[in-house]
Design a protein around this motif. Sequence first.
Motif, PDB file in Angstrom:
ATOM      1  N   THR A  26       0.887  -1.094  -0.172  1.00 56.59           N
ATOM      2  CA  THR A  26       0.012   0.237  -0.027  1.00 56.59           C
ATOM      3  C   THR A  26       0.892   1.241   0.158  1.00 56.59           C
ATOM      4  OG1 THR A  26      -0.043   0.246   2.367  1.00 56.59           O
ATOM      5  CG2 THR A  26      -1.636  -1.250   1.372  1.00 56.59           C
ATOM      6  N   ALA A 179       2.052   2.622  -4.079  1.00 49.76           N
ATOM      7  CA  ALA A 179       2.280   1.226  -3.914  1.00 49.76           C
ATOM      8  C   ALA A 179       2.939   0.602  -5.038  1.00 49.76           C
ATOM      9  CB  ALA A 179       0.917   0.677  -3.686  1.00 49.76           C
ATOM     10  N   GLY A 221      -4.382   2.733   6.934  1.00 51.10           N
ATOM     11  CA  GLY A 221      -4.300   1.868   5.727  1.00 51.10           C
ATOM     12  C   GLY A 221      -3.029   1.726   4.856  1.00 51.10           C
ATOM     13  N   LEU A 222      -2.142   2.800   5.379  1.00 51.67           N
ATOM     14  CA  LEU A 222      -0.864   3.172   4.819  1.00 51.67           C
ATOM     15  C   LEU A 222       0.214   2.119   5.441  1.00 51.67           C
ATOM     16  CD1 LEU A 222      -0.807   6.880   4.204  1.00 51.67           C
ATOM     17  CD2 LEU A 222      -1.728   5.333   2.717  1.00 51.67           C
ATOM     18  N   ARG A 224       1.872  -0.846   4.544  1.00 45.84           N
ATOM     19  CA  ARG A 224       2.053  -2.027   4.604  1.00 45.84           C
ATOM     20  C   ARG A 224       3.073  -2.424   3.493  1.00 45.84           C
ATOM     21  NH1 ARG A 224      -2.309  -6.953   2.314  1.00 45.84           N
ATOM     22  NH2 ARG A 224      -0.997  -8.522   2.944  1.00 45.84           N
TER      23      ARG A 224
END
Length: 273
Positions: A26, A179, A221-222, A224
Amino acid sequence: MAGDASLFYDRFDNRRRIIGRLVAITPVRIGSGGGIPEPGAVDNPVIRDAYGRPFIPGSSFKGVWRTFAEQVLGQLANGDRGCCDPLSEPCLSTKSVKELKKEHGKNLQALAQAIYEQLCPACRLFGSPHFAGRVRVRDLLVIESSWPGFYEIRPGVAIDRDKRTSLTSRKYETEAVPAGTAFTFEAIVENATEEEWQDLLLTLFPFIRGELPIGGSTGRGLGRVRLENVKVASVTVSNLRQFLIGGWESISTEEMKDVCRASELNPGGGENV
Protein backbone atom coordinates in the motif's frame (compact mmCIF):
# COMPACT_ATOMS: atom_id res chain seq x y z
CA MET A 1 28.43 -19.25 23.34
CA ALA A 2 27.31 -16.24 25.34
CA GLY A 3 30.53 -16.29 27.33
CA ASP A 4 32.83 -16.61 24.31
CA ALA A 5 35.08 -13.55 24.27
CA SER A 6 35.32 -13.69 20.47
CA LEU A 7 31.63 -12.80 20.25
CA PHE A 8 32.19 -9.30 21.57
CA TYR A 9 33.88 -6.80 19.26
CA ASP A 10 37.57 -6.97 20.11
CA ARG A 11 37.99 -9.93 17.75
CA PHE A 12 36.28 -10.95 14.52
CA ASP A 13 34.15 -14.09 14.65
CA ASN A 14 31.44 -13.70 12.03
CA ARG A 15 29.60 -11.16 9.93
CA ARG A 16 26.37 -11.72 8.02
CA ARG A 17 24.76 -9.56 5.36
CA ILE A 18 21.02 -9.74 4.69
CA ILE A 19 19.83 -8.17 1.43
CA GLY A 20 16.50 -7.94 -0.34
CA ARG A 21 13.79 -5.63 -1.70
CA LEU A 22 11.20 -3.92 0.48
CA VAL A 23 8.09 -3.48 -1.67
CA ALA A 24 5.20 -1.16 -0.78
CA ILE A 25 1.95 -3.15 -0.91
CA THR A 26 0.00 0.00 0.00
CA PRO A 27 1.23 3.61 -0.16
CA VAL A 28 3.95 4.29 2.42
CA ARG A 29 4.49 7.49 4.35
CA ILE A 30 7.75 8.31 6.16
CA GLY A 31 7.40 11.93 7.27
CA SER A 32 10.16 14.47 6.78
CA GLY A 33 9.71 16.04 10.22
CA GLY A 34 9.86 19.75 10.89
CA GLY A 35 10.82 22.66 8.72
CA ILE A 36 9.13 25.81 7.47
CA PRO A 37 6.50 24.94 4.84
CA GLU A 38 6.59 26.81 1.58
CA PRO A 39 3.44 28.42 0.11
CA GLY A 40 1.49 25.82 -1.84
CA ALA A 41 3.52 22.92 -0.46
CA VAL A 42 1.95 19.75 0.92
CA ASP A 43 1.31 19.94 4.68
CA ASN A 44 2.89 16.57 5.48
CA PRO A 45 5.58 15.72 2.90
CA VAL A 46 7.55 12.46 2.87
CA ILE A 47 11.27 12.37 3.52
CA ARG A 48 13.43 12.80 0.41
CA ASP A 49 17.10 12.57 -0.48
CA ALA A 50 19.07 15.43 -2.00
CA TYR A 51 17.70 14.58 -5.46
CA GLY A 52 14.05 14.60 -4.41
CA ARG A 53 13.68 10.81 -4.36
CA PRO A 54 11.96 8.98 -1.48
CA PHE A 55 13.90 6.74 0.85
CA ILE A 56 13.29 4.92 4.13
CA PRO A 57 15.79 5.70 6.91
CA GLY A 58 17.44 2.59 8.28
CA SER A 59 16.47 3.77 11.76
CA SER A 60 12.78 3.66 10.78
CA PHE A 61 12.95 0.04 9.68
CA LYS A 62 15.15 -0.94 12.61
CA GLY A 63 12.75 0.74 15.05
CA VAL A 64 9.81 -1.34 13.82
CA TRP A 65 11.99 -4.46 13.82
CA ARG A 66 13.16 -3.86 17.39
CA THR A 67 9.69 -3.06 18.71
CA PHE A 68 8.37 -6.35 17.35
CA ALA A 69 11.40 -8.21 18.72
CA GLU A 70 10.76 -6.76 22.19
CA GLN A 71 7.21 -8.10 22.05
CA VAL A 72 8.05 -11.68 21.08
CA LEU A 73 11.61 -12.54 22.13
CA GLY A 74 10.75 -12.28 25.80
CA GLN A 75 8.20 -15.03 25.29
CA LEU A 76 10.76 -17.24 23.55
CA ALA A 77 13.63 -16.65 25.97
CA ASN A 78 14.71 -19.41 28.30
CA GLY A 79 13.76 -18.79 31.91
CA ASP A 80 11.46 -16.16 33.34
CA ARG A 81 13.31 -13.09 32.09
CA GLY A 82 11.80 -11.37 29.05
CA CYS A 83 12.64 -8.21 27.15
CA CYS A 84 12.83 -4.88 28.88
CA ASP A 85 11.15 -1.56 28.18
CA PRO A 86 14.24 0.47 27.22
CA LEU A 87 12.50 3.79 27.91
CA SER A 88 10.91 3.22 31.34
CA GLU A 89 12.47 0.03 32.75
CA PRO A 90 15.75 -0.80 31.00
CA CYS A 91 17.29 -4.18 31.74
CA LEU A 92 20.53 -2.48 32.78
CA SER A 93 20.49 0.97 34.38
CA THR A 94 23.34 3.48 34.46
CA LYS A 95 23.57 2.96 38.20
CA SER A 96 24.04 -0.78 37.74
CA VAL A 97 26.78 -0.18 35.17
CA LYS A 98 28.65 2.10 37.59
CA GLU A 99 28.51 -0.65 40.21
CA LEU A 100 29.84 -3.19 37.70
CA LYS A 101 32.72 -0.85 36.81
CA LYS A 102 33.67 -0.58 40.47
CA GLU A 103 33.48 -4.36 40.84
CA HIS A 104 35.61 -5.25 37.80
CA GLY A 105 37.97 -2.27 37.78
CA LYS A 106 40.26 -2.30 34.74
CA ASN A 107 39.31 -5.83 33.68
CA LEU A 108 37.41 -4.69 30.59
CA GLN A 109 36.75 -8.21 29.34
CA ALA A 110 35.06 -9.21 32.58
CA LEU A 111 33.11 -5.93 32.60
CA ALA A 112 31.87 -6.52 29.04
CA GLN A 113 30.83 -10.05 29.97
CA ALA A 114 28.97 -8.84 33.07
CA ILE A 115 27.11 -6.17 31.08
CA TYR A 116 26.20 -8.63 28.33
CA GLU A 117 24.82 -11.20 30.77
CA GLN A 118 22.37 -8.68 32.24
CA LEU A 119 20.97 -7.55 28.90
CA CYS A 120 17.66 -8.81 27.56
CA PRO A 121 17.50 -10.60 24.17
CA ALA A 122 16.37 -7.47 22.31
CA CYS A 123 19.12 -5.26 23.76
CA ARG A 124 21.75 -7.86 22.86
CA LEU A 125 20.61 -7.75 19.26
CA PHE A 126 19.65 -4.11 18.73
CA GLY A 127 21.83 -2.40 21.32
CA SER A 128 21.50 -0.40 24.53
CA PRO A 129 23.29 2.66 25.96
CA HIS A 130 25.89 0.26 27.37
CA PHE A 131 26.31 -2.30 24.57
CA ALA A 132 26.63 -1.86 20.81
CA GLY A 133 23.97 -3.92 19.07
CA ARG A 134 24.65 -6.70 16.60
CA VAL A 135 22.42 -5.24 13.86
CA ARG A 136 22.98 -2.27 11.54
CA VAL A 137 20.37 -1.36 8.93
CA ARG A 138 21.38 0.79 5.96
CA ASP A 139 19.07 3.47 4.59
CA LEU A 140 16.62 1.85 2.18
CA LEU A 141 17.12 3.64 -1.15
CA VAL A 142 14.42 3.68 -3.80
CA ILE A 143 14.80 1.39 -6.82
CA GLU A 144 14.13 4.04 -9.45
CA SER A 145 12.69 1.64 -12.03
CA SER A 146 9.88 0.83 -9.55
CA TRP A 147 9.02 4.43 -8.64
CA PRO A 148 6.68 6.32 -11.02
CA GLY A 149 8.41 9.61 -10.20
CA PHE A 150 5.56 11.23 -8.27
CA TYR A 151 3.86 11.06 -4.89
CA GLU A 152 0.27 10.39 -3.89
CA ILE A 153 -1.55 13.27 -2.20
CA ARG A 154 -4.21 12.22 0.29
CA PRO A 155 -6.58 14.90 1.62
CA GLY A 156 -7.69 14.82 5.23
CA VAL A 157 -9.69 16.85 7.72
CA ALA A 158 -9.37 17.25 11.48
CA ILE A 159 -12.11 15.74 13.67
CA ASP A 160 -13.76 17.37 16.67
CA ARG A 161 -13.65 14.50 19.16
CA ASP A 162 -16.33 16.01 21.39
CA LYS A 163 -18.90 16.75 18.67
CA ARG A 164 -17.76 13.85 16.45
CA THR A 165 -17.88 16.10 13.42
CA SER A 166 -15.28 17.25 10.92
CA LEU A 167 -13.66 20.66 11.19
CA THR A 168 -13.92 21.99 7.65
CA SER A 169 -11.59 24.84 8.45
CA ARG A 170 -8.80 22.40 9.28
CA LYS A 171 -8.16 20.48 6.11
CA TYR A 172 -4.75 19.13 5.33
CA GLU A 173 -2.91 17.02 2.76
CA THR A 174 -0.66 14.03 3.36
CA GLU A 175 1.98 12.82 0.93
CA ALA A 176 2.80 9.13 0.41
CA VAL A 177 4.98 6.97 -1.83
CA PRO A 178 2.77 5.00 -4.26
CA ALA A 179 2.13 1.29 -3.85
CA GLY A 180 4.49 -0.88 -5.91
CA THR A 181 7.56 1.24 -5.16
CA ALA A 182 10.50 -0.88 -4.03
CA PHE A 183 13.50 -0.05 -1.86
CA THR A 184 16.84 -1.79 -1.40
CA PHE A 185 17.23 -3.54 1.96
CA GLU A 186 20.58 -4.29 3.60
CA ALA A 187 21.32 -5.27 7.20
CA ILE A 188 24.69 -6.22 8.67
CA VAL A 189 24.80 -8.59 11.66
CA GLU A 190 28.08 -8.58 13.59
CA ASN A 191 29.50 -11.38 15.78
CA ALA A 192 26.09 -12.89 16.61
CA THR A 193 25.80 -16.15 18.53
CA GLU A 194 23.79 -18.90 16.90
CA GLU A 195 20.93 -18.25 19.33
CA GLU A 196 20.94 -14.52 18.50
CA TRP A 197 21.02 -15.29 14.78
CA GLN A 198 17.97 -17.55 15.12
CA ASP A 199 16.14 -14.85 17.10
CA LEU A 200 16.88 -12.34 14.36
CA LEU A 201 15.60 -14.64 11.61
CA LEU A 202 12.43 -15.36 13.57
CA THR A 203 11.64 -11.66 13.91
CA LEU A 204 12.31 -11.08 10.20
CA PHE A 205 9.68 -13.60 8.98
CA PRO A 206 6.68 -11.21 9.53
CA PHE A 207 8.32 -8.65 7.22
CA ILE A 208 8.69 -11.34 4.58
CA ARG A 209 5.00 -12.22 4.91
CA GLY A 210 3.97 -8.55 4.76
CA GLU A 211 2.53 -8.46 8.27
CA LEU A 212 4.38 -5.51 9.84
CA PRO A 213 3.58 -1.97 8.60
CA ILE A 214 6.11 0.82 8.57
CA GLY A 215 5.90 4.61 8.67
CA GLY A 216 3.01 6.89 9.57
CA SER A 217 -0.76 6.67 9.13
CA THR A 218 -0.72 2.87 9.41
CA GLY A 219 -4.07 3.08 11.19
CA ARG A 220 -5.48 4.60 7.99
CA GLY A 221 -4.25 1.77 5.79
CA LEU A 222 -0.82 3.09 4.80
CA GLY A 223 2.54 1.48 5.33
CA ARG A 224 2.00 -2.18 4.48
CA VAL A 225 5.23 -3.58 3.03
CA ARG A 226 6.71 -6.94 2.12
CA LEU A 227 10.37 -8.00 2.15
CA GLU A 228 11.20 -10.00 -0.97
CA ASN A 229 14.15 -11.82 -2.57
CA VAL A 230 15.93 -12.15 0.77
CA LYS A 231 19.44 -13.54 0.60
CA VAL A 232 22.21 -13.95 3.16
CA ALA A 233 26.00 -13.88 2.81
CA SER A 234 28.22 -15.02 5.68
CA VAL A 235 31.84 -14.24 6.51
CA THR A 236 33.75 -16.30 9.04
CA VAL A 237 37.43 -16.71 9.83
CA SER A 238 37.66 -19.32 7.06
CA ASN A 239 36.80 -16.86 4.26
CA LEU A 240 37.86 -13.61 5.94
CA ARG A 241 40.88 -13.14 3.64
CA GLN A 242 38.64 -13.57 0.59
CA PHE A 243 36.22 -10.96 1.99
CA LEU A 244 38.96 -8.44 2.75
CA ILE A 245 40.29 -8.70 -0.81
CA GLY A 246 37.04 -8.83 -2.76
CA GLY A 247 34.33 -7.49 -0.43
CA TRP A 248 30.77 -8.81 -0.35
CA GLU A 249 30.79 -9.38 -4.10
CA SER A 250 33.30 -12.19 -3.59
CA ILE A 251 31.12 -14.01 -1.02
CA SER A 252 28.41 -16.36 -2.26
CA THR A 253 24.84 -15.74 -1.08
CA GLU A 254 22.25 -18.21 0.14
CA GLU A 255 18.50 -18.11 -0.30
CA MET A 256 16.53 -17.42 2.87
CA LYS A 257 14.94 -20.89 2.84
CA ASP A 258 18.39 -22.52 2.81
CA VAL A 259 19.57 -20.31 5.67
CA CYS A 260 16.47 -21.25 7.69
CA ARG A 261 17.05 -24.92 7.00
CA ALA A 262 20.65 -24.65 8.17
CA SER A 263 19.48 -22.90 11.36
CA GLU A 264 16.77 -25.54 11.92
CA LEU A 265 13.98 -23.01 11.46
CA ASN A 266 10.79 -23.54 9.48
CA PRO A 267 9.14 -20.28 8.37
CA GLY A 268 5.92 -22.06 7.46
CA GLY A 269 6.38 -22.01 3.71
CA GLY A 270 6.14 -18.24 3.20
CA GLU A 271 6.08 -17.51 -0.53
CA ASN A 272 9.00 -15.10 -0.37
CA VAL A 273 11.22 -17.16 1.91
